[in-house]
Design a protein around this motif. Structure first.
Motif, PDB file in Angstrom:
ATOM      1  N   ILE B 199      40.066  20.479  10.584  1.00 46.89           N
ATOM      2  CA  ILE B 199      41.286  21.283  10.416  1.00 46.89           C
ATOM      3  C   ILE B 199      42.465  20.634  11.147  1.00 46.89           C
ATOM      4  CG2 ILE B 199      42.344  23.516  10.946  1.00 46.89           C
ATOM      5  CD1 ILE B 199      39.418  24.664  10.657  1.00 46.89           C
ATOM      6  N   LEU B 203      45.631  19.273   8.957  1.00 48.06           N
ATOM      7  CA  LEU B 203      46.953  19.886   9.116  1.00 48.06           C
ATOM      8  C   LEU B 203      47.976  18.850   9.557  1.00 48.06           C
ATOM      9  CD1 LEU B 203      46.116  23.314  10.783  1.00 48.06           C
ATOM     10  CD2 LEU B 203      47.186  22.977   8.551  1.00 48.06           C
ATOM     11  N   VAL B 242      45.513  28.433  14.656  1.00 43.61           N
ATOM     12  CA  VAL B 242      44.317  28.674  13.843  1.00 43.61           C
ATOM     13  C   VAL B 242      43.202  29.079  14.798  1.00 43.61           C
ATOM     14  CG1 VAL B 242      42.697  27.679  12.181  1.00 43.61           C
ATOM     15  CG2 VAL B 242      45.063  26.841  12.276  1.00 43.61           C
ATOM     16  N   ILE B 321      45.100  33.265  11.218  1.00 42.69           N
ATOM     17  CA  ILE B 321      46.272  32.400  11.417  1.00 42.69           C
ATOM     18  C   ILE B 321      47.401  33.223  12.016  1.00 42.69           C
ATOM     19  CG2 ILE B 321      47.839  30.715  10.339  1.00 42.69           C
ATOM     20  CD1 ILE B 321      44.963  30.081   9.644  1.00 42.69           C
ATOM     21  N   ILE B 340      47.886  35.549   8.533  1.00 42.43           N
ATOM     22  CA  ILE B 340      46.702  35.583   7.671  1.00 42.43           C
ATOM     23  C   ILE B 340      45.551  36.139   8.516  1.00 42.43           C
ATOM     24  CG2 ILE B 340      45.108  34.249   6.235  1.00 42.43           C
ATOM     25  CD1 ILE B 340      47.904  34.031   5.125  1.00 42.43           C
ATOM     26  N   LYS B 343      41.004  33.793   6.847  1.00 45.33           N
ATOM     27  CA  LYS B 343      41.032  32.724   5.837  1.00 45.33           C
ATOM     28  C   LYS B 343      39.683  32.040   5.855  1.00 45.33           C
ATOM     29  CE  LYS B 343      42.758  29.676   2.961  1.00 45.33           C
ATOM     30  NZ  LYS B 343      41.569  29.865   2.113  1.00 45.33           N
ATOM     31  N   LEU B 345      37.167  29.158   5.299  1.00 42.37           N
ATOM     32  CA  LEU B 345      37.399  27.709   5.345  1.00 42.37           C
ATOM     33  C   LEU B 345      36.091  26.957   5.090  1.00 42.37           C
ATOM     34  CD1 LEU B 345      39.961  27.488   8.280  1.00 42.37           C
ATOM     35  CD2 LEU B 345      40.363  26.827   5.918  1.00 42.37           C
ATOM     36  N   ASP B 350      39.489  25.728  -0.031  1.00 42.46           N
ATOM     37  CA  ASP B 350      39.920  26.566   1.100  1.00 42.46           C
ATOM     38  C   ASP B 350      40.802  25.749   2.054  1.00 42.46           C
ATOM     39  OD1 ASP B 350      38.361  28.664   0.196  1.00 42.46           O
ATOM     40  OD2 ASP B 350      36.651  28.172   1.489  1.00 42.46           O
ATOM     41  N   HIS B 351      40.336  24.543   2.332  1.00 42.70           N
ATOM     42  CA  HIS B 351      41.071  23.689   3.272  1.00 42.70           C
ATOM     43  C   HIS B 351      42.420  23.266   2.696  1.00 42.70           C
ATOM     44  CE1 HIS B 351      38.243  22.993   6.655  1.00 42.70           C
ATOM     45  NE2 HIS B 351      37.383  23.452   5.779  1.00 42.70           N
ATOM     46  N   GLU B 353      44.173  25.016   0.656  1.00 41.10           N
ATOM     47  CA  GLU B 353      45.045  26.199   0.736  1.00 41.10           C
ATOM     48  C   GLU B 353      45.658  26.347   2.129  1.00 41.10           C
ATOM     49  OE1 GLU B 353      42.468  28.672  -2.585  1.00 41.10           O
ATOM     50  OE2 GLU B 353      42.591  29.463  -0.525  1.00 41.10           O
ATOM     51  N   LEU B 354      44.882  25.995   3.151  1.00 44.31           N
ATOM     52  CA  LEU B 354      45.399  26.089   4.518  1.00 44.31           C
ATOM     53  C   LEU B 354      46.579  25.118   4.698  1.00 44.31           C
ATOM     54  CD1 LEU B 354      44.947  27.294   7.414  1.00 44.31           C
ATOM     55  CD2 LEU B 354      43.610  25.240   7.904  1.00 44.31           C
ATOM     56  N   LEU B 357      49.567  26.404   2.909  1.00 48.34           N
ATOM     57  CA  LEU B 357      50.236  27.462   3.670  1.00 48.34           C
ATOM     58  C   LEU B 357      51.159  26.844   4.725  1.00 48.34           C
ATOM     59  CD1 LEU B 357      50.406  30.577   4.479  1.00 48.34           C
ATOM     60  CD2 LEU B 357      48.730  29.980   6.243  1.00 48.34           C
TER      61      LEU B 357
END
Lengths: 360, 428
Positions: B199, B203, B242, B321, B340, B343, B345, B350-351, B353-354, B357
């Motif tokens: 993550i 990110l 997160v 989040i 959020i 979420k 993950l 899923d990842h 989408e993070l 976001l």
């Protein structure tokens, strides 16, 4: 050829490197599959994976700023007595993982022998997270490294033992921006006089509208001084926060006498039990007394002694004060309660006691 | 008390003779900081000064600061080719007195998530820095960077080129996405609910352009904590926090639990665990088993911290989040707040989408934030509901401590908004 040579190298924008390549093999193998942990002794943790694998962690206090002598010494110890891997916590302690239980004692001895303390785990006073200060910052009111070294000398036994009700995170910051963050105890610079302005330099050095915009209380306005464009400060409005100093160095906020230290308590980052909390002011007007800051150290030690004596197990300093109440805190610590403890910033009414809940 | 033995006995690690040409300045204040049991940074600086005139003068300037209680560094503009940030330039205001250290710049370099190193890599970094800089490295700065402290202007590019070739890149400085942080998490901790390593890199590495070429309203920080103990202080210190959590039932190993009760006694268990649960979700049964009301549990982590052998997170893991945490400047301290609540993950989608976001939030803030306004301050100014609408996230009661208490609000679109809620409920 000269032109060929002068051609600059393009950076490789690789960003944050892959951590798995540096991770201890037992961590790698059991990534995401850990079962539980135990406290072997202060400064030594034991983690057990679902596979049954064990990993010991020896936690070491350092200077934070390390040179080649320190790095080579510590790396040689890690290679000889552990497994060639190391990580750092956000508070600046080193964590040395070692898979073989029989190696732990020799590793601890070698580290201790080299002059480095083992501790900072569980309900100890862990290493003070700190900022740059006079060593490297452009706006510091004090020297975090010196404050931290002085405090850790005083709190050495509390680092190497686990005798507090819960963990204690102490932070320091060299200005009111507070890069040190929230702490169970925070030792932070607090300015007490408005900036002293060198009007000859302002127009050349400062982007005046951004400086005006930076002030939290709109106390700065453009002005002509001695025929030159400059800035002036409404000293009645000024809260002496120093926010104008970084974008405008001719607005000197630091002062040998009037830059003071303030102490804040009860910050808590964890969500355990209570929600996270900000730290609250308890003492100010403390002299910025380099090189050992004895007055600040005395107050920190007094607060810690009261907490150690009175708090229940697992109560962080903030939890403890919520239980005993602020009047009792000031009574126990013998610190004065003043008009400055009563918040008047936005949202301040939420910090007042809107109830008949009084402890006697 | 465990008294550390004299580190000087490790003579092979110490400089043998003074190779620097300049004589040492008198440093009576700093000398005081060589006393006492904690490892002394001053001793470290003096070791470096044995071989470096720059460090001789650096010690001189630092002593001068201790005498006058003022700092003497000024910023400036300096970067490496292709980047606009990542270097903290420092020029001395007292360079006439201490000419060898009149340029003393810092390079901010991103460590791996959770700050893992092999000793080989630490040595390699240290050797490179010795070649081009002062040799002094801070592990780590408060944002999480490795701080290579003390280079002259003409050495910065050389050092960067060398370490960049073997896998290291600059972090952020200025109004940009900053270096991120993650806890040790899945690497060693049974409390973790996340793949923090993945993550963190997903990110921050998505925003390298926004890190290396500062053009945002102000700084933007990501921090990843695997559970609500939040060892990264992400709620207080990051714009995008997160935090790992789970939404099924926490796991109770009743045999281990009963062992703990037998060992510590019921009184201890009541005082330290049952009565400390913030939502009174725990009951110690008469047969010494533990009953958990998982509907009331807020995943605060206290009971898991006390009895890690018996209590564990559930299986349906994910993240909460929170957006907008920051320190004092300008409007005062702000916590991040929930945007959020949960979420998942698990999958690649899923990842993705993070990351999407994060892009949505940074884009909206870049568009709407004022100069030098953190994301949390913008939310404070425009209101959370407007921010949510801007980033396309639906409102949720998990986002508030309680609903509004003020009736000063225009609500003629109530029916429309209530219908949205009903619709979402129907859609599940």
């Amino acid at each position: 050829m000269a032109e060929e040579k002068a051609k600059p190298r393009m950076p490789i924008e690789s960003g944050c490197p892959d951590g798995f390549q540096y991770m201890h093999p037992t961590m790698l193998k059991n990534y995401g599959n850990w079962d539980y942990h135990e406290h072997v002794r202060p400064g030594v943790l034991k983690h057990v994976a679902k596979s049954g694998d064990e990993l010991y962690t020896v936690k070491v206090g350092t200077q934070r700023q390390l040179g080649p002598y320190e790095i080579n010494l510590l790396c040689d110890i890690i290679d000889q007595y552990a497994d060639g891997h190391v990580r750092f916590t956000l508070r600046g302690t080193m964590e040395i993982p070692v898979a073989d239980a029989s190696k732990v004692d020799a590793l601890v001895e070698a580290i201790t022998d080299a002059g480095y303390p083992i501790g900072g785990t569980a309900n100890s006073v862990t290493f003070i997270s700190h900022t740059q200060g006079w060593l490297h910052c452009d706006i510091p009111g004090t020297d975090a490294s010196g404050v931290v070294k002085s405090m850790m000398d005083e709190l050495y036994d509390e680092f190497t033992h686990e005798e507090m009700p819960n963990r204690v995170h102490i932070t320091t910051s060299c200005c009111q921006i507070n890069c040190g963050g929230q702490g169970d105890i925070a030792i932070n610079v607090q300015h007490t006089k408005p900036p002293k302005i060198n009007h000859d330099l302002v127009s050349n050095v400062c982007e005046r509208p951004s400086v005006v915009a930076r002030c939290p209380v709109a106390a700065i306005r453009p002005a002509m001084v001695n025929g030159r464009p400059s800035l002036e400060v409404d000293e009645k409005k000024c809260i002496c926060c120093g926010a104008c100093f970084p974008p405008c160095p001719p607005m000197q906020i630091n002062d040998a006498e009037h830059t003071k230290i303030a102490i804040w308590v009860g910050g808590k980052n964890s969500n355990a039990r209570s929600k996270p909390m900000f730290h609250k002011l308890v003492a100010a007007g403390i002299p910025n007394n380099a090189p050992r800051w004895p007055e600040a150290a005395a107050i920190v030690k007094k607060i810690l002694a009261c907490y150690k004596e009175d708090a229940k197990d697992w109560e962080r300093i903030g939890d403890w004060i919520e239980r005993i109440g602020w009047p009792r805190f000031f009574e126990m610590t013998e610190l004065p309660f003043t008009r400055f403890h009563i918040d008047n910033w936005r949202g301040a009414r939420h910090t007042l006691n809107a109830s008949a809940h009084i402890r006697f | 008390m465990s008294t550390p033995k004299n580190p000087e006995k490790h003579a092979s690690y110490l400089p043998k003779e003074k190779k620097s040409k300049k004589p040492f300045h008198d440093t009576p204040n700093l000398d005081e900081l060589e006393k006492g049991p904690w490892p002394s940074f001053v001793t470290g600086l003096k070791r470096l000064a044995m071989e470096s005139d720059m460090m001789v003068d650096l010690l001189g300037q630092l002593e001068h600061s201790y005498n006058t209680r003022l700092g003497y560094w000024k910023g400036g503009t300096l970067s490496v080719f292709g980047y606009g940030g990542g270097i903290i330039p420092r020029f001395s205001e007292v360079g006439d007195m201490f000419p060898e250290s009149k340029e003393f710049h810092t390079l901010r370099v991103q460590p791996a998530p959770a700050n893992h190193y092999s000793t080989d890599m630490l040595r390699q970094l240290s050797n490179s820095w010795n070649k081009y800089g002062s040799g002094l490295i801070a592990f780590h700065g408060q944002t999480g960077n490795i701080m290579f402290i003390g280079a002259k202007s003409d050495q910065v590019q050389h050092f960067f080129d060398e370490i960049n070739e073997y896998g290291w890149d600059l972090g952020g400085a200025g109004p940009c996405v900053r270096t991120a942080m993650a806890c040790v998490g899945s690497g060693r901790c049974e409390m973790s609910n996340l793949d923090e390593q993945r993550i963190h890199r997903e990110l921050v590495n998505n925003f390298m352009d926004d890190m290396h070429r500062p053009a945002l309203p102000y700084k933007f920080k990501f921090k990843v904590s695997g559970c609500a103990n939040d060892c990264m202080n992400s709620i207080q210190r990051s714009d995008f926090s997160v935090i790992g959590t789970w939404r099924d039932d926490m796991k109770v190993d009743q045999e281990e639990w009963k062992k703990y009760v037998a060992e510590k006694g019921r009184q201890h268990v009541h005082d330290n665990i049952i009565s400390r649960c913030p939502t009174s979700a725990l009951t110690l049964n008469d047969d010494d088993t533990l009953e958990v009301n998982n509907k009331d549990c807020v995943r605060c982590m206290h009971c898991l911290n006390v009895v890690p052998k018996a209590l564990s997170p559930g299986d349906d893991k994910g993240a909460t989040i929170l957006i907008g945490g920051k320190r004092t400047l300008k409007i005062g301290d702000l916590f991040g707040t929930v945007v959020i609540p949960f979420k998942k993950l698990d999958t690649d989608e899923d990842h993705e989408e993070l990351v999407e976001l994060a892009e949505e939030i940074i884009d909206f803030w870049a568009e709407n934030g004022l100069e030098h306004e953190r994301c949390g301050e913008m939310i404070d100014r425009i209101g959370l509901a407007n921010f949510l609408e801007g980033i396309g996230v639906d409102v949720d009661p998990n986002m508030v401590a309680h609903p509004r208490t003020s009736n000063y609000v225009r609500m003629d679109k109530w029916d429309e908004e209530a219908a949205k809620w009903e619709e979402r409920k129907k859609a599940g």
